[in-house]
Design an enzyme around this catalytic site. Structure first.
Site, PDB file in Angstrom:
ATOM      1  N   LYS A  37      16.315  21.666 -10.891  1.00 16.55           N
ATOM      2  CA  LYS A  37      15.638  20.432 -11.268  1.00 16.55           C
ATOM      3  C   LYS A  37      16.523  19.440 -12.019  1.00 16.55           C
ATOM      4  O   LYS A  37      17.334  19.816 -12.853  1.00 16.55           O
ATOM      5  CB  LYS A  37      14.431  20.744 -12.167  1.00 16.55           C
ATOM      6  CG  LYS A  37      13.256  21.397 -11.455  1.00 16.55           C
ATOM      7  CD  LYS A  37      12.540  20.487 -10.459  1.00 16.55           C
ATOM      8  CE  LYS A  37      11.637  19.469 -11.086  1.00 16.55           C
ATOM      9  NZ  LYS A  37      10.543  20.028 -11.857  1.00 16.55           N
ATOM     10  N   SER A  94      15.308  21.478 -16.191  1.00 14.22           N
ATOM     11  CA  SER A  94      14.129  22.288 -16.457  1.00 14.22           C
ATOM     12  C   SER A  94      14.562  23.577 -17.129  1.00 14.22           C
ATOM     13  O   SER A  94      15.658  24.072 -16.881  1.00 14.22           O
ATOM     14  CB  SER A  94      13.428  22.585 -15.130  1.00 14.22           C
ATOM     15  OG  SER A  94      12.660  23.754 -15.244  1.00 14.22           O
ATOM     16  N   HIS A 106       0.836  -1.221   0.000  1.00 13.19           N
ATOM     17  CA  HIS A 106       0.000   0.000   0.000  1.00 13.19           C
ATOM     18  C   HIS A 106       0.866   1.264   0.000  1.00 13.19           C
ATOM     19  O   HIS A 106       0.456   2.293   0.515  1.00 13.19           O
ATOM     20  CB  HIS A 106      -0.946   0.035   1.213  1.00 13.19           C
ATOM     21  CG  HIS A 106      -1.695  -1.240   1.432  1.00 13.19           C
ATOM     22  ND1 HIS A 106      -2.926  -1.493   0.866  1.00 13.19           N
ATOM     23  CD2 HIS A 106      -1.371  -2.364   2.141  1.00 13.19           C
ATOM     24  CE1 HIS A 106      -3.335  -2.700   1.237  1.00 13.19           C
ATOM     25  NE2 HIS A 106      -2.402  -3.253   1.998  1.00 13.19           N
ATOM     26  N   GLU A 129       9.831   8.515 -17.207  1.00 13.57           N
ATOM     27  CA  GLU A 129       8.461   8.998 -17.434  1.00 13.57           C
ATOM     28  C   GLU A 129       7.980   8.664 -18.845  1.00 13.57           C
ATOM     29  O   GLU A 129       6.836   8.262 -19.059  1.00 13.57           O
ATOM     30  CB  GLU A 129       8.393  10.512 -17.211  1.00 13.57           C
ATOM     31  CG  GLU A 129       8.552  10.901 -15.750  1.00 13.57           C
ATOM     32  CD  GLU A 129       8.777  12.395 -15.561  1.00 13.57           C
ATOM     33  OE1 GLU A 129       8.232  13.195 -16.332  1.00 13.57           O
ATOM     34  OE2 GLU A 129       9.530  12.755 -14.638  1.00 13.57           O
TER      35      GLU A 129
END
Ligand code: ARG
Length: 470
Positions: free
Chosen positions: A295, A289, A168, A302
């Site tokens: 970043k 970024s 979980h 992704e």
């Protein structure tokens, strides 16, 4: 009268069906009907299939041996010219089969026109896709095995690196990073097996099925099967030309591979976040970024996660195209190629980026160890300690739960809670509890088959490496 003069006057068509028609096909309809923009990638397989067919009809005395030889030489020439760029594939042709046959006829004249004896484009395309996909399945299998090898090396290196295992997405019990990684290896091993199974199903030679009902020429299909390195000949001509199970099956296998890569990607994305910081991706496999200088984004992971959607879509396309078409060939089936080629290309591309990303990923074991120490993930072991001293499990569970609540209240951990506090809850406790709940002991005590103990992980790595020969 020459054979050519049998054609109706006034239609100077390059179309295969010239003779029956009195008009050229409408230009836009031709574009709509044409598959050359996506089936031209099968030119090699189309030529290989044609060479085998030419040899077989020569062997069987259906055309002259000299003509069969001339056709084979002509096809070899076309293949070499396409390979070295001397011959451009004409994007106005209807499909790759039409183009190659047209080119052969231009080069050889009458002899070229004999190639299509005892054959149809329906069995031709069926053999081409199989030949093409058989090669791609082997390529993908190799790539999956490479990934397995890379994961195995990392797992071996981090066989003893304690991290929290989750259910979980809540910290549950201690495991090692090596153990976690090897879960993906098991999935990928099944993927290899599924690829091999899909390969076996597509290893069937449909040539000779003709348009749908074979032919009256005395062909020998076993000759073509042997020449093209197929395991066997298809046993029903309708099925031979209209079966695309092997495309659907491969797309299913590729979808499952993408599920695995996508789950792995999701974990890597989480592990890269400041909330976890379990791993850091190499600069070569991350992006920055345009606006936020701090970043470092896990774009590759992704994208792999995102591209799984394309492959599932390809599978859905194939299932839907096939589900309602009466036997045998229907033009709907031309839609098979873009879907299965896209699935193949996508999986190959994903694996090409994913494997070196894993290989170069830095593992931050200290952060994993810290996360493992703060979530009471040794609570089960604390309860088991009491059980081993004679307490029934349910009582042990309750006592440990009370201790966890005390720790939360006192902002401490089970490892740091003084023994007096333990004894207040249950007088069976003694100093031995600290050894029982040490994370390393919790992990290494789980030596049963499939367990996270570092010796298990190392043994699993060794076993896998020997299975897949790395
Ligand atoms: N381009 C066609 C396909 O991909 C080849 C087979 C054409 N056969 C036919 N009878 N129209 O399916």
């Amino acid at each position: 009268m020459s054979a050519l003069m049998l054609f109706r006057k006034g239609v100077d068509s390059v179309k295969l069906w010239a003779g029956r028609f009195s008009k050229e096909i409408d230009k836009k309809t031709n574009d709509f009907n044409s598959s050359i923009s996506f089936d031209s990638r099968m030119y090699r397989e189309d030529i290989e299939g044609s060479m085998a067919h030419a040899e077989m009809i020569g062997e069987c005395g259906i055309i002259e041996k000299s003509e069969s030889q001339a056709i084979i030489e002509g096809l070899k020439g076309i293949l070499a010219d396409i390979d070295n760029g001397d011959l451009q594939i004409d994007m106005n042709a209807e499909d790759i089969h039409t183009f190659i046959e047209g080119e052969l006829t231009q080069r050889l004249g009458q002899t070229g026109k004999r190639l299509h004896t005892a054959r149809s484009r329906n069995d031709q395309v069926a053999v081409d896709i199989r030949l093409y996909l058989k090669k791609e399945v082997q390529n993908i299998k190799k790539q999956v095995k490479e990934l397995i090898g890379v994961i195995c090396n990392k797992a071996e290196e981090y066989a003893g690196a304690v991290m929290p295992g989750y259910t979980h997405l809540q910290r549950a019990q201690p495991i090692t990073f090596g153990h976690h990684l090897m879960a993906y290896v098991e999935m990928l091993l099944r993927d290899v097996d599924r690829l091999e199974c899909a390969y076996r199903h597509m290893d069937e030679m449909p040539l000779g099925s003709g348009a749908l009902a074979t032919t009256t020429y005395p062909i020998d299909r076993t000759i073509t099967a042997k020449l093209l390195n197929f395991d066997r000949v298809s046993q029903n001509s309708l099925d031979g030309v209209s079966d695309r199970d092997f495309c659907m099956e491969l797309a299913s296998v590729l979808s499952i591979i993408m599920v695995h890569l996508s789950r792995f990607s999701e974990e890597i994305i989480m592990w890269c976040s400041w909330e976890f910081k379990f791993v850091e991706l190499d600069d070569a496999f991350s992006t920055g970024s345009s606006i936020m200088p701090q970043k470092k984004n896990p774009d590759i992971a992704e994208l792999v996660r995102g591209k799984s959607g394309r492959v599932f879509g390809d599978l859905m396309t194939l299932l839907t195209v096939m589900k309602g078409i009466a036997l045998a060939y229907n033009k709907d089936m031309q839609e098979d190629k873009e879907a299965i080629f896209d699935a193949v290309d996508t999986v190959k591309m994903c694996l090409t980026a994913f494997t070196p990303m894993i290989d170069t990923m830095k593992v931050l074991t200290d952060n994993m160890r810290k996360a493992a120490a703060n979530g009471f993930i040794n609570a089960t072991d604390c309860a088991d300690y009491l059980v081993k001293k004679g307490l029934p499990f349910r009582d042990a569970y309750k006592a440990t739960g009370t201790l966890v609540a005390i720790c939360i209240e006192k902002k401490t951990t089970l490892e740091e809670l003084p023994i007096e506090e333990y004894k207040k809850i249950c007088d069976i406790f003694d100093e031995g509890v600290y050894e029982a709940i040490s994370l390393e002991n919790c992990v290494n005590g789980r030596k049963v088959i499939g367990g996270p103990a570092s010796e298990n992980v190392k043994a699993q790595v060794k076993r896998v490496k020997s299975i897949i020969n790395i």
